[in-house]
Design a protein around this motif. Structure first.
Motif, PDB file in Angstrom:
ATOM      1  N   LEU A   7      -6.180 -27.077  14.231  1.00 39.31           N
ATOM      2  CA  LEU A   7      -7.005 -28.251  14.530  1.00 39.31           C
ATOM      3  C   LEU A   7      -7.511 -28.200  15.964  1.00 39.31           C
ATOM      4  O   LEU A   7      -6.831 -27.706  16.860  1.00 39.31           O
ATOM      5  CB  LEU A   7      -6.198 -29.534  14.313  1.00 39.31           C
ATOM      6  CG  LEU A   7      -5.699 -29.784  12.897  1.00 39.31           C
ATOM      7  CD1 LEU A   7      -4.837 -31.034  12.857  1.00 39.31           C
ATOM      8  CD2 LEU A   7      -6.854 -29.893  11.919  1.00 39.31           C
ATOM      9  N   ASP A   8      -8.692 -28.726  16.155  1.00 42.80           N
ATOM     10  CA  ASP A   8      -9.292 -28.821  17.477  1.00 42.80           C
ATOM     11  C   ASP A   8      -8.412 -29.661  18.394  1.00 42.80           C
ATOM     12  O   ASP A   8      -7.905 -30.716  17.988  1.00 42.80           O
ATOM     13  CB  ASP A   8     -10.684 -29.461  17.331  1.00 42.80           C
ATOM     14  CG  ASP A   8     -11.357 -29.677  18.654  1.00 42.80           C
ATOM     15  OD1 ASP A   8     -11.856 -28.700  19.227  1.00 42.80           O
ATOM     16  OD2 ASP A   8     -11.365 -30.842  19.117  1.00 42.80           O
ATOM     17  N   LEU A  11      -9.416 -33.270  18.655  1.00 44.07           N
ATOM     18  CA  LEU A  11      -9.043 -34.068  17.484  1.00 44.07           C
ATOM     19  C   LEU A  11      -7.568 -34.454  17.557  1.00 44.07           C
ATOM     20  O   LEU A  11      -7.201 -35.602  17.304  1.00 44.07           O
ATOM     21  CB  LEU A  11      -9.338 -33.288  16.205  1.00 44.07           C
ATOM     22  CG  LEU A  11      -9.004 -33.984  14.893  1.00 44.07           C
ATOM     23  CD1 LEU A  11      -9.792 -35.286  14.739  1.00 44.07           C
ATOM     24  CD2 LEU A  11      -9.280 -33.049  13.717  1.00 44.07           C
ATOM     25  N   ALA A  14      -7.195 -37.177  19.974  1.00 46.55           N
ATOM     26  CA  ALA A  14      -7.667 -38.447  19.396  1.00 46.55           C
ATOM     27  C   ALA A  14      -6.600 -39.056  18.492  1.00 46.55           C
ATOM     28  O   ALA A  14      -6.359 -40.275  18.529  1.00 46.55           O
ATOM     29  CB  ALA A  14      -8.965 -38.228  18.631  1.00 46.55           C
ATOM     30  N   TYR A  15      -5.935 -38.235  17.679  1.00 43.13           N
ATOM     31  CA  TYR A  15      -4.845 -38.737  16.839  1.00 43.13           C
ATOM     32  C   TYR A  15      -3.745 -39.351  17.712  1.00 43.13           C
ATOM     33  O   TYR A  15      -3.184 -40.388  17.389  1.00 43.13           O
ATOM     34  CB  TYR A  15      -4.225 -37.619  15.995  1.00 43.13           C
ATOM     35  CG  TYR A  15      -5.076 -37.072  14.876  1.00 43.13           C
ATOM     36  CD1 TYR A  15      -6.012 -37.842  14.197  1.00 43.13           C
ATOM     37  CD2 TYR A  15      -4.921 -35.749  14.485  1.00 43.13           C
ATOM     38  CE1 TYR A  15      -6.764 -37.314  13.162  1.00 43.13           C
ATOM     39  CE2 TYR A  15      -5.665 -35.212  13.445  1.00 43.13           C
ATOM     40  CZ  TYR A  15      -6.582 -35.995  12.789  1.00 43.13           C
ATOM     41  OH  TYR A  15      -7.315 -35.459  11.767  1.00 43.13           O
ATOM     42  N   SER A  61     -10.618 -35.214   8.076  1.00 41.01           N
ATOM     43  CA  SER A  61     -11.336 -35.851   9.189  1.00 41.01           C
ATOM     44  C   SER A  61     -12.847 -35.693   9.069  1.00 41.01           C
ATOM     45  O   SER A  61     -13.557 -35.705  10.064  1.00 41.01           O
ATOM     46  CB  SER A  61     -10.838 -35.326  10.539  1.00 41.01           C
ATOM     47  OG  SER A  61      -9.516 -35.760  10.742  1.00 41.01           O
ATOM     48  N   HIS A  94      -9.114 -45.408  16.825  1.00 36.86           N
ATOM     49  CA  HIS A  94      -9.092 -44.968  18.207  1.00 36.86           C
ATOM     50  C   HIS A  94      -9.615 -46.100  19.085  1.00 36.86           C
ATOM     51  O   HIS A  94     -10.543 -46.816  18.686  1.00 36.86           O
ATOM     52  CB  HIS A  94      -9.957 -43.711  18.373  1.00 36.86           C
ATOM     53  CG  HIS A  94      -9.777 -43.048  19.686  1.00 36.86           C
ATOM     54  ND1 HIS A  94     -10.499 -43.415  20.796  1.00 36.86           N
ATOM     55  CD2 HIS A  94      -8.950 -42.049  20.076  1.00 36.86           C
ATOM     56  CE1 HIS A  94     -10.130 -42.671  21.813  1.00 36.86           C
ATOM     57  NE2 HIS A  94      -9.186 -41.823  21.404  1.00 36.86           N
ATOM     58  N   TRP A  99     -15.182 -44.304  15.892  1.00 37.79           N
ATOM     59  CA  TRP A  99     -14.934 -43.911  14.505  1.00 37.79           C
ATOM     60  C   TRP A  99     -14.453 -45.170  13.803  1.00 37.79           C
ATOM     61  O   TRP A  99     -13.598 -45.886  14.337  1.00 37.79           O
ATOM     62  CB  TRP A  99     -13.857 -42.826  14.480  1.00 37.79           C
ATOM     63  CG  TRP A  99     -13.566 -42.227  13.145  1.00 37.79           C
ATOM     64  CD1 TRP A  99     -12.632 -42.664  12.250  1.00 37.79           C
ATOM     65  CD2 TRP A  99     -14.164 -41.084  12.543  1.00 37.79           C
ATOM     66  NE1 TRP A  99     -12.619 -41.867  11.139  1.00 37.79           N
ATOM     67  CE2 TRP A  99     -13.567 -40.882  11.302  1.00 37.79           C
ATOM     68  CE3 TRP A  99     -15.182 -40.209  12.952  1.00 37.79           C
ATOM     69  CZ2 TRP A  99     -13.915 -39.846  10.439  1.00 37.79           C
ATOM     70  CZ3 TRP A  99     -15.519 -39.174  12.089  1.00 37.79           C
ATOM     71  CH2 TRP A  99     -14.892 -39.000  10.854  1.00 37.79           C
ATOM     72  N   ASN A 125      -5.186 -34.117   7.872  1.00 39.26           N
ATOM     73  CA  ASN A 125      -4.801 -33.164   8.913  1.00 39.26           C
ATOM     74  C   ASN A 125      -3.466 -33.507   9.553  1.00 39.26           C
ATOM     75  O   ASN A 125      -2.806 -32.640  10.119  1.00 39.26           O
ATOM     76  CB  ASN A 125      -5.853 -33.135  10.025  1.00 39.26           C
ATOM     77  CG  ASN A 125      -7.137 -32.494   9.578  1.00 39.26           C
ATOM     78  OD1 ASN A 125      -7.140 -31.560   8.791  1.00 39.26           O
ATOM     79  ND2 ASN A 125      -8.248 -33.007  10.069  1.00 39.26           N
TER      80      ASN A 125
END
Length: 142
Positions: A7-8, A11, A14-15, A61, A94, A99, A125
């Motif tokens: 995963l990036d 990202l 952000a989680y 996502s 977030h 989002w 994810n």
């Protein structure tokens, strides 16, 4: 938890920063790696030592339309009820609000491996899982 993920990094961050809100009689918010007195009380109230905050929305996502997310959330709710898993409604969002909030469930009594399986089956994810210490942990699934 993964030591490496495909995963990036943005990202994953952000989680980690997301507010995981639980819509209980007295609402509360879970934050990754922050012990939660309210979660500990909810564990006790629901006679559980562990819980998982899980969504079916936006698989992988990838944003999908509101109607699809509504259907996915309803299907997950039915599956939880069918399995007699105690759960509360929630949302994950977030703080930037860039989002849309994702409808979610706080599911009680779901052991880590079962929670990971459920998350993977929902094409997610990551999930947020809490053990007996009532500390929400980000669990990466990919």
């Amino acid at each position: 938890m993964f030591s490496h993920s495909d995963l990036d990094a943005g990202l994953i961050q952000a989680y980690r920063e997301t507010d995981y809100r639980v819509h209980d009689a007295t609402p509360f918010t879970l934050r990754v790696d922050d012990a939660s007195i309210a979660l500990a009380a909810a564990h006790k109230q629901h006679r559980a030592s562990v819980s998982a905050f899980i969504t079916a929305c936006n698989p992988m996502s990838m944003g999908v339309d509101a109607a699809t997310n509504l259907r996915l959330h309803a299907e997950l709710g039915k599956a939880l009820a069918h399995r007699s898993l105690r759960h509360l409604e929630g949302t994950g969002q977030h703080p930037s609000n860039q989002w849309p909030a994702e409808s979610s469930y706080l599911v009680f009594g779901l052991a880590l491996e079962s929670a990971k399986t459920m998350g993977r089956d929902l094409n997610q994810n990551a999930i947020v899982w809490s053990g007996t210490d009532a500390v929400p942990r980000l669990i990466l699934l990919r």
